[in-house]
Design an enzyme around this catalytic site. Sequence first.
Site, PDB file in Angstrom:
ATOM      1  N   LYS A  83     -14.792 -12.957  23.434  1.00 58.73           N
ATOM      2  CA  LYS A  83     -15.079 -14.032  22.496  1.00 58.73           C
ATOM      3  C   LYS A  83     -16.422 -14.628  22.867  1.00 58.73           C
ATOM      4  O   LYS A  83     -16.871 -14.495  24.007  1.00 58.73           O
ATOM      5  CB  LYS A  83     -14.007 -15.120  22.584  1.00 58.73           C
ATOM      6  N   GLY A 183      -4.376 -27.484   7.576  1.00 58.91           N
ATOM      7  CA  GLY A 183      -5.673 -26.813   7.508  1.00 58.91           C
ATOM      8  C   GLY A 183      -5.736 -25.904   6.300  1.00 58.91           C
ATOM      9  O   GLY A 183      -5.010 -24.904   6.235  1.00 58.91           O
ATOM     10  N   GLY A 185      -8.587 -24.384   5.099  1.00 60.36           N
ATOM     11  CA  GLY A 185      -9.889 -23.750   5.118  1.00 60.36           C
ATOM     12  C   GLY A 185      -9.809 -22.272   4.832  1.00 60.36           C
ATOM     13  O   GLY A 185      -9.076 -21.816   3.941  1.00 60.36           O
ATOM     14  N   LYS A 186     -10.559 -21.480   5.612  1.00 62.24           N
ATOM     15  CA  LYS A 186     -10.684 -20.051   5.366  1.00 62.24           C
ATOM     16  C   LYS A 186      -9.338 -19.366   5.193  1.00 62.24           C
ATOM     17  O   LYS A 186      -9.128 -18.591   4.261  1.00 62.24           O
ATOM     18  CB  LYS A 186     -11.419 -19.393   6.534  1.00 62.24           C
ATOM     19  N   VAL A 187      -8.410 -19.614   6.124  1.00 61.87           N
ATOM     20  CA  VAL A 187      -7.128 -18.905   6.127  1.00 61.87           C
ATOM     21  C   VAL A 187      -6.054 -19.677   5.372  1.00 61.87           C
ATOM     22  O   VAL A 187      -5.274 -19.104   4.614  1.00 61.87           O
ATOM     23  CB  VAL A 187      -6.667 -18.625   7.572  1.00 61.87           C
ATOM     24  N   GLY A 188      -6.016 -20.994   5.585  1.00 61.76           N
ATOM     25  CA  GLY A 188      -4.947 -21.798   5.012  1.00 61.76           C
ATOM     26  C   GLY A 188      -4.843 -21.698   3.505  1.00 61.76           C
ATOM     27  O   GLY A 188      -3.749 -21.696   2.942  1.00 61.76           O
TER      28      GLY A 188
END
Length: 360
Positions: A83, A183, A185-188
């Site tokens: 990472k 959340g 965002g991108k995934v939620g």
Amino acid sequence: MGVFASTDDPVSTGHEQVVFCQDKQSGLKAIIGIYSTALGPALGGTRFYPYASEDDALADVLDLSRGMAYKNALAGLDLGGGKAVIWGDPEQIKSEALLRAYGRFVESLGGRYYTACDVGTYVADMDVVARETRYVTGRSVEHGGAGDSSILTAWGVFQGMRAAAEHVWGTPSLRGRRVGVAGLGKVGKYLTGHLLEDGAEVVATDVNPKALAWVRSNHPQVTLVDDSSALVAADIDVYAPCALGGALNDDTVPALRAKVVTGAANNQLAHPGIEKLLADRGILYTPDYVVNAGGVIQVADEIEGFNFDRAKLRATRIYDTTREILHLADAEGVPPAVAADRLAERRMADVGRLRAIHLR
């Protein structure tokens, strides 16, 4: 190019290599953590975040890279775990020069680490990084990549949630269940779509007004609450943390009313012992690095030439992996997080030892 420092200290961190990168002219300050290459080159995204201190950035990259090693192992990938974090506010300092400087540091590792998107970085950013390094995934479709990895991340979380539902309620469906998504965002937002299609009722929250506006416009049937504290205390069957880590802590777990926790956020357990606290309360926790592996499966597929249908099929198998972990946890009398760790460590050891068989 500035500063390049590396430390190899597996005794103190468990990592094979930790690399500090700095390019003063562009403002780049980054840390790359390589936890393990037992199964192959380390793969993991780049997080761009305004950490309070370098110590906080280092702690995050060490946790995240270890999690990637376990995630990739359980996803069945021949890839290790790594990472990277870039320390700074992406809204203020992100630039072509900074991203390309970062790309040169990735290239200097000679393929030991492949990067991709994470919080604060996007497909367009990876296209810029790729102008300096070959070791980039999560690229745009125009450049032969997979595009938005959030798509299969959400699909994989949904599969893990289906497996958890089957384990608790006897059916692999969320129909009629109330799911709290923290959340959007991108995934939620994608996860919310899958849940609604499956017949679930969704309660959600987000700190970003734009995300809330998107949900109001696209899914008006979703109930929105003020914050994550209100969501945790709500009458929900499933809690889905899909923002930053540490969502499951000494305050939230006692207040949680859900019977299942399955979400996309990395490092959901604030500290060791939280998994036991969840188990003692009768809450089934599906380990985050198991169910959120769809994104890494998607970007890893780029390495052999991206095919969405193939990647989606692999991400769908997260359902089977989650089932296996939950059954193992019951059989061995341990929390699912412990069972998942054991399976991942077994694969890293069993397959990783084959590197000792030298090839000409």
